[in-house]
Design an enzyme around this catalytic site. Sequence first.
Site, PDB file in Angstrom:
ATOM      1  N   LYS A  26       6.770  -4.724  47.234  1.00 27.87           N
ATOM      2  CA  LYS A  26       5.608  -5.097  48.057  1.00 27.87           C
ATOM      3  C   LYS A  26       5.903  -4.955  49.543  1.00 27.87           C
ATOM      4  CE  LYS A  26       5.284  -9.220  46.288  1.00 27.87           C
ATOM      5  NZ  LYS A  26       6.323  -9.089  45.258  1.00 27.87           N
ATOM      6  N   THR A  27       7.029  -5.486  49.950  1.00 23.33           N
ATOM      7  CA  THR A  27       7.363  -5.423  51.362  1.00 23.33           C
ATOM      8  C   THR A  27       7.551  -3.971  51.797  1.00 23.33           C
ATOM      9  OG1 THR A  27       8.396  -7.585  51.192  1.00 23.33           O
ATOM     10  CG2 THR A  27       8.946  -6.272  53.125  1.00 23.33           C
ATOM     11  N   ASP A 211       2.090  -9.984  54.851  1.00 23.40           N
ATOM     12  CA  ASP A 211       3.093 -10.088  53.790  1.00 23.40           C
ATOM     13  C   ASP A 211       3.089 -11.520  53.254  1.00 23.40           C
ATOM     14  OD1 ASP A 211       5.126  -9.362  52.114  1.00 23.40           O
ATOM     15  OD2 ASP A 211       6.651  -9.110  53.660  1.00 23.40           O
ATOM     16  N   GLU A 212       3.606 -11.734  52.064  1.00 22.18           N
ATOM     17  CA  GLU A 212       3.698 -13.071  51.459  1.00 22.18           C
ATOM     18  C   GLU A 212       2.359 -13.799  51.527  1.00 22.18           C
ATOM     19  OE1 GLU A 212       6.384 -13.739  49.929  1.00 22.18           O
ATOM     20  OE2 GLU A 212       8.127 -12.926  51.002  1.00 22.18           O
ATOM     21  N   GLN A 242       5.199 -16.597  43.332  1.00 17.36           N
ATOM     22  CA  GLN A 242       6.195 -16.948  44.343  1.00 17.36           C
ATOM     23  C   GLN A 242       5.641 -17.856  45.424  1.00 17.36           C
ATOM     24  OE1 GLN A 242       9.156 -13.895  45.556  1.00 17.36           O
ATOM     25  NE2 GLN A 242       7.882 -12.480  44.395  1.00 17.36           N
TER      26      GLN A 242
END
Length: 765
Positions: A26-27, A211-212, A242
Site C-alpha cells: 500500500k505504501t 496513508d494509514e 490494522q
Amino acid sequence: LNPPQKEAVEHRGGPLLVLAGAGSGKTRVLTRRVAHLIGVQGAFPGSILAVTFTNKAAGEMKERIVSLVGAAGKNCWTGTFHSIGARLLRREAERLGLSRDFTIFDRDDSLSSLRRVLNALGISPKETSPESLLSVISRAKNDMMSPADYERESDGPYERLVAQVYSRYEAALREQNALDFDDLLVQPVRLLRDEDVRQQYAHRFKHVLVDEYQDTNKCQYEFLHALTVDHRQLFVVGDDDQSIYRWRGADLNNILDFERDHPDAKVVRLEQNYRSTSMILGAANSVIRRNIGRKGKELWTENGDGHPVLVMDVQNEQAEALAVLKMIKGCMQEENRTASEFVVLYRTNSQSRVLETTFQQGGVPYQLVGGVRFYERREIKDVLAYLRLLVNPADDTAARRVINVPARGIGKKSLEDLQEFARVHEISLLQAMRRTAEGHGAAIRAAAADKLRGFFLILDGAAARMATSPVAEVTEQILQDTDYEQHLEKENERDAATRWENVLEVLSAMQEFADTPEREDASVAGFLQEVTLATDLDNYEETAPRVTLMTLHNAKGLEFPWVFITGVEEGLFPHANSANEPDGLEEERRLFYVGLTRARERVALFTAAERRRFGGINACMPSQFLDEIDPDFVERKSLAPDYSRGRTGGAYRNYGPGRGAGSGGRSGGSGRAGGSHDEWRGRQPARTVRPSRVDDTPDFIPSYEDESQDGVTVRPGMRVRHPSWGEGVVDAVEGRGEGLKLTIKFRGGVLKKVLAIYAKLELLG
DNA sequence: CATATCCGCATTTTT
DNA sequence: TGCGGATATG
Ligand SMILES: Nc1ncnc2c1ncn2[C@@H]1O[C@H](COP(=O)(O)OP(=O)(O)OP(=O)(O)O)[C@@H](O)[C@H]1O
C-alpha cells in the site's frame, strides 16, 4: 508493481481506496502514485497534498519527488496531519484570530494549563484527575465537538463539569496564544469552513493522498472532505485490520464506509503479500480472522514457507530479555545478520527497561524508539521555555516553567500572587512579572522581586540579541546568564552530566536547523514547532547497526527480518485495561496482527510465567492470542524452567510438545515442567563450563554457545578462573538466576564484581 | 521559601 | 520499584 497495484497508481478520476492487508504494498502504491501524478499525468508538485504517518516518511516522499522532478518538487505538501495542520495555521493565523507566533503545546503544557484551570475553578485534582479530563476533552475535540456542543449534549454531573472545564481550557489556550495537538487538526477544519478559504485550498490541492487511512478520525475526515468534495481527487490507502488508534478517536467507519460516502469511489484490493513468509502470514491470518465486522481479505504470498512462529515460555521478564539477547547474538554470529535486522516489540513502554539493561550488559547496541521523548525531558523544556517566551510572551505555561528555574526564591505563594495579579489586570504572567520587577506589581518579597529584575535582564538581553545573532548563540548566552549547568548540578549531581549533554544536543539541533538551507519556516517559532511535532520515529535510523526496541504501536508500517514480541501474556497483551473499552479486545488483536505482520522471515513470541510489576511479582498466564494462532504455524519451546538461588542459569531445554501447542495442555502455566528446584538441580551435571547444546534444540533456534556455567551452585570460597584476570576466589554471591552477581577476589587482592552469565568463568572447585 | 524526606500510586497505547 | 507530589524542617 502487480496489476492491481498498477491500476491504483494509474487511476484517473474520482476517489480511490486501496484496501489491502499488511505487506501488500500500500505504501509503495501511494508513493508511486505521487510520482505518477507528476511524471505521467502532469500534475504540478504544488498541487499535491500527501499525508503520511510520520514526518520521516513525509521527508522521504518529498525527496523522491525532488529527485524525480527537481527543485519544483519542494512545492508539494507532505507531512502528518499535525504538521500539515500547523503549516496551514501559520499561514492563515489571522483569519482565525490567532497570532502567527502561536505556540504549540505538548501534552505536558496542556496538562499544566488544565491544572491551572482546575485550580481557578476550585476543583481538586485529587478528586478529578486532570489526565482523564484532558483525554475526555481531547476526544471531544477530535470528534469536532466545541465546548458549546459538549455542553448541550452533556449529561450528568461529570459531563457538566467537563463542559465547564473544557470551555475554560480553550479560553486559557487562546489567552496564551497557544494551540494544543488537537487544535492542529480542529482549527484547520474551522479555517476551511470559510468558503473562500476552502475554495482557495481545494483549488490548490488538486490531489490529496492519505496513508494509514484506517486510523483517521472525524476531524481528519472533515478536513479531507473540505478539500476534496469538489474535485474528488482523494486517494487513500489503508487496512481495517490494522486500526490501532480507536482509543484516541480514530473512526474505523471512515474506511468501512468509504464507498457509501463516495458513491463514485473505486476500491482496489491488493491480496499478494510481499513481505512475510507464508508461515508468518498464515499465523497472522488465523489470528485476525477472529475479529468480527471486518472487510475481510485473503492474503497470499509467493514467498516460501519459512519457519513457524516460535513461542517461547520463559520464567520471568529477565529470562525473557536474556533469551532475546542470546538469540540475537547467536543469529548475528551464525547467520551473519546485522543488529538492524531485529526488532523487539512490547505492549507497554515500561517493558523496555529490562531489555535495555540486558542489552547493555550483553554488549548489544540498541535503539529505543518512543517512551519519554527527547524534547519532553525536563532540562530541554526548561531551555526551550526561554525561547518560547521570546517568541510568544503570552505563553504563561512557559513563564511558569522558568519563573523559578534556576531558583529565584519564587515558590508557590509568590507564583499564586503573580498569577492573581495577572488575572485581575488582564495581562500575561510575564507582564505581571515585569511589573513586579519594576516595583508596581504583585507584593512579593523584595529578594524575589530583585531576582526577577535579574531574570528580565537576561530575557531582554536575549530578545535584543535575537535580531542579530543565531538562536543557538542567543540560547547559549541564556544558559550562561542563568548558570543553568550549575543549576542542574545543584538539583541532582548524579544526572547532571547527562542532562547537560542533552542541553548541548539541543544547541546543535538549533544550529543544524539554522544551517539547513531553504526551510519553509526558518524562524524560532519554526524550530519550536518542528521540535514539538518531532517523534522518536522521525529520528529512527533503520539501517544503523542496532537492535530496535519499540512499542507495537510505533511499529506500524515498518518491517524487519526478525521480530520478537515480548510479554505476550493475559493482562499485558491483551492489556487488562482494554477490557473496559468497547471492542477493546479486538483492537488488541489488531495490534497483535500488526506485530506479527512486521516480520519478513521470523517471529518469536515470549510469554513469561511471572513478571515484576509495581515492584511485586505477579503470576502470568499466556495470552489468549497464542492459542488463537493456528497450531500449524507454531513451534512452542520452553526455556530452563526455574532458577534457584546460587545457580547460574541459562540452558535451553525443550519441555513442550514440538509442534502444535493448540489450546490444551497449558493449564499448568508455562515453563514449570521441570519439577522442584532441587530435583532439577540434582539432575544437572555437577560441573559444566561449556554445556553442549541441548540435543533437541531445533535448528531454527539460533545455535549459540551458552556463556555461563549451567547447573552449578556457586558458593563463596570457590575458585574460578577468568580469561583476563586469572585465578580468583568467590568472595560473595548476590542475585539469582540470570542476575547472579559474583564478587571475586583475584590475585593481588583485586575485587571484581561480575555478572556470572557474562564473565567467561571457569570453575576450578 | 528551599530543601529533605516520605508516601502513595502507577502502566496501556500517542500526536 | 521509581517517580512526583505532599509534608516536615530549617
Ligand atoms: N509489486 C511488488 N513487488 C515486489 N515487492 C513489493 C511489491 N509491492 C510491495 N513490495 C514490498 O513489500 C513490502 C511491503 O510493502 P509496503 O510497506 O508498501 O506494504 P503496506 O501494505 O504498506 O504494508 P503495511 O500495511 O503492513 O504497512 C515492502 O518491502 C515492499 O518493498
